[in-house]
Design a protein around this motif. Structure first.
Motif, PDB file in Angstrom:
ATOM      1  N   VAL A 110       0.840  -1.199   0.000  1.00 40.95           N
ATOM      2  CA  VAL A 110       0.000   0.000   0.000  1.00 40.95           C
ATOM      3  C   VAL A 110       0.877   1.251   0.000  1.00 40.95           C
ATOM      4  O   VAL A 110       0.611   2.214  -0.729  1.00 40.95           O
ATOM      5  CB  VAL A 110      -0.933  -0.001   1.222  1.00 40.95           C
ATOM      6  N   LEU A 111       1.947   1.245   0.800  1.00 42.31           N
ATOM      7  CA  LEU A 111       2.813   2.419   0.886  1.00 42.31           C
ATOM      8  C   LEU A 111       3.572   2.642  -0.423  1.00 42.31           C
ATOM      9  O   LEU A 111       3.877   3.771  -0.793  1.00 42.31           O
ATOM     10  CB  LEU A 111       3.807   2.248   2.036  1.00 42.31           C
ATOM     11  N   LEU A 112       3.850   1.559  -1.107  1.00 38.45           N
ATOM     12  CA  LEU A 112       4.601   1.661  -2.359  1.00 38.45           C
ATOM     13  C   LEU A 112       3.691   2.087  -3.517  1.00 38.45           C
ATOM     14  O   LEU A 112       4.146   2.707  -4.483  1.00 38.45           O
ATOM     15  CB  LEU A 112       5.244   0.307  -2.672  1.00 38.45           C
ATOM     16  N   ALA A 113       2.401   1.751  -3.407  1.00 40.04           N
ATOM     17  CA  ALA A 113       1.479   1.945  -4.523  1.00 40.04           C
ATOM     18  C   ALA A 113       1.485   3.368  -5.093  1.00 40.04           C
ATOM     19  O   ALA A 113       1.483   3.525  -6.323  1.00 40.04           O
ATOM     20  CB  ALA A 113       0.070   1.528  -4.110  1.00 40.04           C
ATOM     21  N   PRO A 114       1.493   4.435  -4.272  1.00 42.29           N
ATOM     22  CA  PRO A 114       1.425   5.773  -4.874  1.00 42.29           C
ATOM     23  C   PRO A 114       2.672   6.159  -5.674  1.00 42.29           C
ATOM     24  O   PRO A 114       2.592   7.016  -6.533  1.00 42.29           O
ATOM     25  CB  PRO A 114       1.273   6.709  -3.665  1.00 42.29           C
ATOM     26  N   VAL A 115       3.828   5.544  -5.370  1.00 39.17           N
ATOM     27  CA  VAL A 115       5.053   5.967  -6.042  1.00 39.17           C
ATOM     28  C   VAL A 115       5.546   4.950  -7.066  1.00 39.17           C
ATOM     29  O   VAL A 115       6.571   5.146  -7.696  1.00 39.17           O
ATOM     30  CB  VAL A 115       6.193   6.207  -5.021  1.00 39.17           C
ATOM     31  N   TYR A 116       4.809   3.881  -7.247  1.00 41.59           N
ATOM     32  CA  TYR A 116       5.260   2.829  -8.149  1.00 41.59           C
ATOM     33  C   TYR A 116       4.141   2.571  -9.142  1.00 41.59           C
ATOM     34  O   TYR A 116       3.028   3.077  -8.988  1.00 41.59           O
ATOM     35  CB  TYR A 116       5.553   1.575  -7.330  1.00 41.59           C
ATOM     36  N   TYR A 117       4.415   1.802 -10.168  1.00 43.43           N
ATOM     37  CA  TYR A 117       3.320   1.396 -11.042  1.00 43.43           C
ATOM     38  C   TYR A 117       2.926  -0.028 -10.684  1.00 43.43           C
ATOM     39  O   TYR A 117       3.713  -0.774 -10.105  1.00 43.43           O
ATOM     40  CB  TYR A 117       3.699   1.525 -12.509  1.00 43.43           C
ATOM     41  N   ILE A 118       1.683  -0.386 -11.016  1.00 48.43           N
ATOM     42  CA  ILE A 118       1.120  -1.648 -10.535  1.00 48.43           C
ATOM     43  C   ILE A 118       0.845  -2.548 -11.736  1.00 48.43           C
ATOM     44  O   ILE A 118       0.154  -2.137 -12.668  1.00 48.43           O
ATOM     45  CB  ILE A 118      -0.193  -1.375  -9.774  1.00 48.43           C
ATOM     46  N   PHE A 119       1.400  -3.738 -11.708  1.00 51.40           N
ATOM     47  CA  PHE A 119       1.133  -4.705 -12.775  1.00 51.40           C
ATOM     48  C   PHE A 119       1.244  -6.109 -12.197  1.00 51.40           C
ATOM     49  O   PHE A 119       1.879  -6.305 -11.155  1.00 51.40           O
ATOM     50  CB  PHE A 119       2.080  -4.493 -13.961  1.00 51.40           C
ATOM     51  N   PRO A 120       0.615  -7.112 -12.849  1.00 51.23           N
ATOM     52  CA  PRO A 120       0.519  -8.432 -12.218  1.00 51.23           C
ATOM     53  C   PRO A 120       1.869  -9.095 -11.964  1.00 51.23           C
ATOM     54  O   PRO A 120       2.015  -9.834 -10.988  1.00 51.23           O
ATOM     55  CB  PRO A 120      -0.286  -9.251 -13.230  1.00 51.23           C
ATOM     56  N   ASP A 121       2.860  -8.857 -12.822  1.00 45.16           N
ATOM     57  CA  ASP A 121       4.121  -9.582 -12.685  1.00 45.16           C
ATOM     58  C   ASP A 121       5.075  -8.963 -11.681  1.00 45.16           C
ATOM     59  O   ASP A 121       6.226  -9.371 -11.588  1.00 45.16           O
ATOM     60  CB  ASP A 121       4.814  -9.672 -14.045  1.00 45.16           C
ATOM     61  N   LEU A 122       4.606  -7.987 -10.941  1.00 41.57           N
ATOM     62  CA  LEU A 122       5.511  -7.307 -10.026  1.00 41.57           C
ATOM     63  C   LEU A 122       5.883  -8.171  -8.829  1.00 41.57           C
ATOM     64  O   LEU A 122       6.874  -7.887  -8.163  1.00 41.57           O
ATOM     65  CB  LEU A 122       4.877  -5.969  -9.668  1.00 41.57           C
ATOM     66  N   GLY A 123       5.111  -9.231  -8.611  1.00 44.00           N
ATOM     67  CA  GLY A 123       5.391 -10.071  -7.452  1.00 44.00           C
ATOM     68  C   GLY A 123       6.769 -10.706  -7.452  1.00 44.00           C
ATOM     69  O   GLY A 123       7.473 -10.650  -6.452  1.00 44.00           O
ATOM     70  N   GLY A 124       7.157 -11.301  -8.583  1.00 43.79           N
ATOM     71  CA  GLY A 124       8.412 -12.055  -8.654  1.00 43.79           C
ATOM     72  C   GLY A 124       9.625 -11.287  -8.163  1.00 43.79           C
ATOM     73  O   GLY A 124      10.306 -11.726  -7.227  1.00 43.79           O
TER      74      GLY A 124
END
Lengths: 334, 290
Positions: free
Chosen positions: B207-221
């Protein structure tokens, strides 16, 4: 003779396969299947017999593939030299890695193999001048027909299974199992566990590298994301091993067949079944199901991992008794 | 000099978030002795929760209160229905649990891909691109707030583990499961709670990273990889170690990106990982003893 009868018959049938069916599509699937037999049984020796689970088979696969590809692009020799050297390159990468990382046990070793794969993938991506980076390597295939590749893959699969059978029935094979069962006990009985783990890794790296070189020759194209791929290579290798049966000689062969079939089933949307049904019935919903299914092969993989581990932890061959019992009980119920 | 200081600040701010990711991982690793390779994917889920709430007009920091309980429940369900049954199963390989987390991660990624496609999503807030200056050094507002909250969570977690009854039970289970059972700790329940807590902590990081990063499904790895590098760096099961590990990785990455080049950012983490395994097996825990 009798115990080798069934495998011999299967090999005979496989050898006759291209004569009976000259369809490129099925030949392609069979070549993939045979390649996965090689990788799966290599994984099975290091993980299933020696108990050192590798999450980084793609590292060795990629080493083999890049050996073949780089020899062709830089020295201009035939990529078949890669077949001769790919396995040894993988061993050359695997041995120093094993020497360092076999001091870790269990899951930590698995993580180290994961890291090895990541490092190699980044190196192959960054060293653009040498490896072509993200552009990859493209070569001309040597044969226009798939049949020579089929026989090469078959020969490799047979050789790898025969060598696996020989290894697990030899003294080192028993040492491997003793390391899996209890490393400390093995050590106290005078087995140099570090050395034997390295031997096991060398065997696995060699065959995985060979499979990689075959892939380069057959597919004609590689890039870092294709060959150093966690899902499509490393996890697939583990699945082949686990679905078939960990710690069994023929398990990975069964697993490879099942997994290649499952992969193709998803990729082709159940061989176009849903699309065909949709076209026939004119229903939009079925067409949509077909398009969703073709995108869902990784999801299918993931679900398969979860289901197999929960219900068949020892694989089809390993849990064969359990399956048979379940089926018989079903029959009795009917 | 300014470049150096700026890099230092950026690294430390990033390190605060990494610490939060690492603590969740180290808790799970310490208590259950397994590596959760779905850790980054859990964070990705939390980021999508934030994204969905944001489209409804909820501020990302408010969605902490939704994302953390949600992911706590997800973690509890994973542990209870997928991981605990494996302990009883008769298998040759104990690594089945690790592989299971890989499978869970794949399923999570693909379900999200179906629901949201692979497109990059952004959360736009008024403060996402704001910076303030302290001397010549610029601080990203969002990252500074994130750093503050991350440190608060970390400290709270530390006291929770040291002072409360539940925290002590968790540490007891981590140290010796059998002994803890004999002392009357319900270890099965503790593992479930621990996985939930770990998931909730990584959700906070997401949640804290969400505003400064972009969100996509493969970000988990990549974030799973970072999480385990941090954990190895810090020492397994060590909260303080995870903080050191997180800040070290953050610093190393931003130093590497400034002085070597952006493309080396990921390799540096892995290089540190290998170096630590070679020269300091056991991580910072061996130096700090906590």
């Amino acid at each position: 003779m009798k115990r080798n009868l069934a495998p011999l018959v299967i090999v005979g049938l496989l050898a006759a396969f291209p004569l009976a069916l000259q369809d490129n599509y099925y030949l392609h699937l069979m070549i993939l299947f045979l390649m996965w037999v090689v990788i799966g049984s290599a994984w099975n020796l290091i993980a299933g017999y020696t108990g050192q689970v590798s999450f980084g088979d793609a590292a060795f696969f990629g080493c083999g593939a890049y050996t073949a590809g780089l020899l062709a692009t830089h020295l201009g020799v035939s990529t078949w030299w890669g077949m001769a050297l790919g396995g040894f390159t993988a061993v050359a990468v695997g041995l120093p890695f094993g020497w360092i990382c076999f001091r870790m046990r269990g899951a930590y070793f698995a993580l180290a193999t994961l890291a090895l794969n990541e490092v190699l993938r980044h190196v192959a991506t960054i060293a653009e001048g040498f490896t072509g980076g993200m552009v990859g390597i493209l070569i001309m295939p040597s044969f226009p027909s798939k049949i020579p590749y089929y026989y090469i893959a078959l020969a490799m699969a047979v050789a790898s299974l025969a060598s696996l059978q020989w290894v697990v029935r030899s003294k080192p094979g028993y040492y491997f199992v003793s390391i899996r069962e209890d490393q400390d006990a093995a050590e106290s009985l005078g087995i140099d566990t570090h050395l034997y783990k390295m031997l096991s890794l060398a065997y696995a790296a060699f065959w995985t590298g060979m499979a990689g070189a075959l892939y380069m020759n057959y597919m004609g194209f590689i890039d870092p994301h294709v060959v150093f791929n966690l899902h499509d290579i490393s996890i697939m290798a583990i699945l082949v091993g686990i679905v078939g049966g960990v710690g069994t000689v023929y398990g990975p062969a069964v697993g490879a067949f099942v997994m290649v079939a499952v992969q193709e089933l998803f990729r082709s949307g159940f061989f176009g079944l849903f699309k065909w049904l949709g076209d026939v019935s004119g229903s939009d919903a079925l067409v949509r199901v077909a398009s969703v299914l073709t995108q869902a092969h990784v999801l299918g993989f993931g679900v398969l991992v979860v289901v197999v581990i929960l219900f068949l932890p020892n694989g089809i061959v390993g849990d064969w008794k359990k399956i048979r019992k379940a089926v018989f009980r079903l029959d009795a119920g009917n | 000099m300014d470049v150096f200081l700026q890099t230092l600040v950026a690294g430390i701010l990033k390190g605060g978030l990494y610490a939060l990711i690492g603590i969740g991982m180290t808790l799970i690793m310490g208590v259950m002795g397994i590596i959760n390779l779905a850790h980054g994917q859990l964070m990705m889920l939390a980021m999508y929760v934030t994204f969905v709430l944001n489209t409804m007009g909820v501020d990302p920091y408010v969605s902490l209160f939704v994302a953390m309980p949600t992911l706590f429940l997800v973690g509890v369900a994973i542990q209870k229905f997928l991981l605990n049954p494996l302990i009883k199963a008769e298998t040759i390989l104990p690594e089945n649990q690790v592989l299971m987390t890989v499978g869970i991660g794949m399923v999570a990624t693909e379900i999200i891909r179906f629901a949201f496609t692979s497109d990059y999503k952004y959360i736009t807030t008024s403060y996402a691109n704001q910076t303030f200056f302290f001397g010549n050094i610029s601080f990203s507002t969002a990252l500074t707030i994130a750093f503050g909250i991350a440190i608060a969570f970390t400290v709270a977690m530390f006291f929770f583990l040291v002072r409360t009854d539940l925290g002590r039970s968790i540490r007891a289970t981590a140290q010796d499961k059998d002994a803890a059972t004999l002392m009357g700790v319900n270890t099965a329940r503790i593992t479930v709670i621990t996985f939930g807590l770990g998931a909730a902590l990584v959700a906070a990081a997401g949640v804290l990273l969400a505003p400064v990063y972009y969100i996509f499904p493969d970000l988990g790895g990549p974030f799973t990889a970072k999480a385990f590098i941090i954990t190895i760096l810090g020492g397994l099961g060590s909260t303080v170690g995870a903080i050191f590990g997180g800040v070290t990785l953050g610093l190393a990455e931003s130093m590497g990106a400034t002085y070597l080049g952006m493309e080396y950012e990921d390799i540096i983490g892995l290089a540190i990982f290998v170096l630590v395994l070679l020269f300091l097996p056991g991580g910072f825990k061996r130096l700090t003893k906590v």
